[in-house]
Scaffold this active site. Structure first.
Site, short mmCIF file in Angstrom:
data_model
loop_
_atom_site.label_atom_id
_atom_site.label_comp_id
_atom_site.label_asym_id
_atom_site.label_seq_id
_atom_site.Cartn_x
_atom_site.Cartn_y
_atom_site.Cartn_z
N CYS A 55 0.82 -1.22 0.00
CA CYS A 55 0.00 0.00 0.00
C CYS A 55 0.85 1.26 0.00
O CYS A 55 0.32 2.37 -0.15
CB CYS A 55 -0.94 -0.02 1.19
SG CYS A 55 -1.92 -1.51 1.25
N HIS A 82 -3.30 6.96 2.31
CA HIS A 82 -3.74 5.66 1.80
C HIS A 82 -5.11 5.37 2.41
O HIS A 82 -5.30 5.46 3.63
CB HIS A 82 -2.72 4.60 2.19
CG HIS A 82 -3.22 3.21 2.01
ND1 HIS A 82 -3.83 2.79 0.86
CD2 HIS A 82 -3.22 2.14 2.85
CE1 HIS A 82 -4.18 1.52 1.00
NE2 HIS A 82 -3.83 1.10 2.20
N ASN A 95 -10.28 -0.42 0.36
CA ASN A 95 -8.82 -0.28 0.35
C ASN A 95 -8.28 -0.89 -0.94
O ASN A 95 -8.27 -2.11 -1.08
CB ASN A 95 -8.27 -0.99 1.60
CG ASN A 95 -6.76 -1.01 1.65
OD1 ASN A 95 -6.08 -0.70 0.67
ND2 ASN A 95 -6.23 -1.40 2.80
N1 ACO Z 1 -18.50 -8.24 10.27
C1 ACO Z 1 -19.00 -8.47 11.48
N2 ACO Z 1 -18.21 -8.75 12.56
C2 ACO Z 1 -16.88 -8.78 12.35
C3 ACO Z 1 -16.31 -8.54 11.09
C4 ACO Z 1 -17.18 -8.26 10.02
N3 ACO Z 1 -16.72 -8.01 8.77
N4 ACO Z 1 -14.96 -8.64 11.20
C5 ACO Z 1 -14.71 -8.93 12.50
N5 ACO Z 1 -15.85 -9.02 13.19
C6 ACO Z 1 -16.04 -9.30 14.59
C7 ACO Z 1 -14.92 -10.15 15.14
O1 ACO Z 1 -15.15 -11.51 14.92
C8 ACO Z 1 -14.97 -9.77 16.61
O2 ACO Z 1 -16.02 -10.49 17.21
P1 ACO Z 1 -15.80 -11.18 18.66
O3 ACO Z 1 -15.52 -10.02 19.58
O4 ACO Z 1 -17.09 -11.87 18.89
O5 ACO Z 1 -14.62 -12.08 18.51
C9 ACO Z 1 -15.39 -8.32 16.60
O6 ACO Z 1 -15.98 -8.09 15.32
C10 ACO Z 1 -14.23 -7.37 16.77
O7 ACO Z 1 -13.18 -7.81 15.90
P2 ACO Z 1 -11.81 -7.10 15.84
O8 ACO Z 1 -10.94 -7.76 14.84
O9 ACO Z 1 -11.32 -6.92 17.24
O10 ACO Z 1 -12.30 -5.70 15.25
P3 ACO Z 1 -11.60 -4.31 15.31
O11 ACO Z 1 -12.37 -3.38 16.15
O12 ACO Z 1 -10.13 -4.41 15.55
O13 ACO Z 1 -11.79 -3.83 13.80
C11 ACO Z 1 -10.60 -3.71 11.74
C12 ACO Z 1 -11.25 -4.61 12.76
C13 ACO Z 1 -11.65 -2.81 11.13
C14 ACO Z 1 -9.96 -4.57 10.66
C15 ACO Z 1 -9.52 -2.86 12.49
O14 ACO Z 1 -8.69 -3.67 13.26
C16 ACO Z 1 -8.70 -2.05 11.56
O15 ACO Z 1 -9.17 -1.12 10.98
N6 ACO Z 1 -7.41 -2.40 11.38
C17 ACO Z 1 -6.60 -1.80 10.38
C18 ACO Z 1 -6.68 -2.68 9.21
C19 ACO Z 1 -6.34 -2.01 7.93
O16 ACO Z 1 -6.71 -0.89 7.69
N7 ACO Z 1 -5.63 -2.76 7.13
C20 ACO Z 1 -5.21 -2.34 5.91
C21 ACO Z 1 -4.06 -1.39 6.03
S1 ACO Z 1 -2.64 -1.90 5.31
C22 ACO Z 1 -3.04 -2.13 3.79
O17 ACO Z 1 -3.66 -1.28 3.25
C23 ACO Z 1 -2.78 -3.40 3.10
#
Ligand code: ACO
Length: 326
Positions: free
Chosen positions: A109, A251, A281
């Site tokens: 990215c 990004h 993304n």
């Molecule tokens: N729909 C519904 N529920 C979901 C989903 C979904 N798509 N995905 C995860 N959950 C659930 C999980 O199972 C978890 O449930 P549980 O508590 O019962 O186990 C709950 O939601 C929370 O999950 P987390 O993974 O802890 O969610 P978080 O609040 O961390 O959000 C996210 C996840 C949005 C991916 C966040 O961590 C984030 O934004 N990270 C950065 C990721 C990113 O931007 N990556 C790309 C950048 S680098 C690049 O561009 C390649």
């Protein structure tokens, strides 16, 4: 160096969050509130990375009021080439840019920012006059469509810019690039191979790639800590302050990351460009895609100062401070 034109393109099909809820257990509400994404484009089996990238490139070349024949170098920032040997030459052929040398550059990215800085070195040294820089990715090919934690985040697309020599006024005002392989495991698209014996004492590994794996929380923490820092360093090199920046162009990974970075830099949300809701993304494509869209809306004006930053797998991150236009 000057940025003379931009272009962008996506595959034809868009999937909204409702569509995704038919594929994995998720909801529009969860995706919108956690990420800001509402829809994304996905490439069909008939579409190619080179095809979408060439479309974006043609639009950038037209805006720059130049021709493919004038391009000296084509740099393709991608992690998802049609061909592991590289897809830039295929784009050169599709554009009929017969004079251009073409090669791929991989920095996930961060690819567009790393490509911008690489291109600027060729231009500043006087080696090339016209460089076509493309950021393009079809992450849908490598997404685990049964993993709701990742499949809701990514989309496919391409963005391109034409960079030209401009000895009177260098529009790249400052930059800073970083890598840290010790955290490589936070975000991967790794090779997987099975041992295949060739001779009695000789085996090779034969295989493919695992789908994208990501530790979302780690990536989130990394981005929010490192991106404001790298932008501040690039601004220091440009001898500018965050108040002097007209547009923050990050990004497009996640709205929450973008909001947190803008807040840390004290840049108000009306100066932070965001089109993530429509595209998800798109990895190396996200910065040039958002740049092109904003330029075509005439929101960005010639001479505006843009602080752009890419971050992602590697881990890699970087920032470039530049002025739009010739
Ligand atoms: N729909 C519904 N529920 C979901 C989903 C979904 N798509 N995905 C995860 N959950 C659930 C999980 O199972 C978890 O449930 P549980 O508590 O019962 O186990 C709950 O939601 C929370 O999950 P987390 O993974 O802890 O969610 P978080 O609040 O961390 O959000 C996210 C996840 C949005 C991916 C966040 O961590 C984030 O934004 N990270 C950065 C990721 C990113 O931007 N990556 C790309 C950048 S680098 C690049 O561009 C390649």
């Amino acid at each position: 160096m000057a940025i003379a034109g931009s272009g962008s393109a996506t595959p034809k099909v868009a999937l909204d969050n409702q569509d995704l809820s038919q594929i994995v257990e998720t909801s529009d509400e969860w995706i919108r509130t956690r990420t800001g994404i509402q829809q994304r484009y996905v490439a069909s089996p008939e579409e190619s990375l080179a095809g979408v990238a060439a479309q974006a490139a043609e639009r950038a070349i037209a805006m720059a009021e130049t021709t493919s024949a004038e391009i000296d170098l084509i740099l393709l920032a991608t992690s998802t080439p049609d061909d592991l040997f590289g897809s830039a030459s295929q784009i050169q052929s599709l554009l009929g840019a017969s004079r251009a040398v073409a090669f791929d550059l991989t920095a996930a990215c961060s690819g567009f920012i790393f490509g911008l800085v690489t291109a600027s070195q060729f231009i500043r040294t006087g080696v090339y006059q016209n460089v076509l820089l493309i950021g393009a990715d079809l992450l849908s090919r490598w997404t685990d469509w049964s993993d709701r934690r990742t499949c809701v985040l990514f989309g496919d697309g391409a963005g391109a810019v034409v960079l030209q020599a401009n000895p009177e006024r260098d529009r790249l005002l400052g930059f800073e690039l970083c890598s840290d392989g010790t955290h490589n495991q936070s975000l991967n698209l790794t090779y997987q191979g099975k041992s295949q014996p060739l001779l009695k004492d000789v085996s090779i590994s034969h295989g493919s790639y695992y789908p994208i794996t990501m530790n979302g929380k780690e990536v989130y923490r990394f981005a929010v800590a490192k991106v404001p820092e790298v932008i501040s360093k690039a601004l220091f090199r440009a001898q500018l302050t965050a108040e002097q920046v007209d547009w923050l162009l990050l990004h497009q990974a996640n709205q929450r990351i973008m909001d947190a970075v803008a807040q840390r830099l004290n840049i108000s949300s009306d100066r932070a460009i965001s089109n993530l809701a429509k595209y998800g993304n798109t990895s190396a494509a996200s910065i040039p895609l958002a740049l092109d869209e904003t330029v075509r809306q005439e929101t960005i004006q010639p001479g505006d100062i843009i602080a752009a930053s890419g971050f992602g797998a590697g881990l890699t991150w970087g920032a470039a401070i530049f002025q739009w236009g010739r």
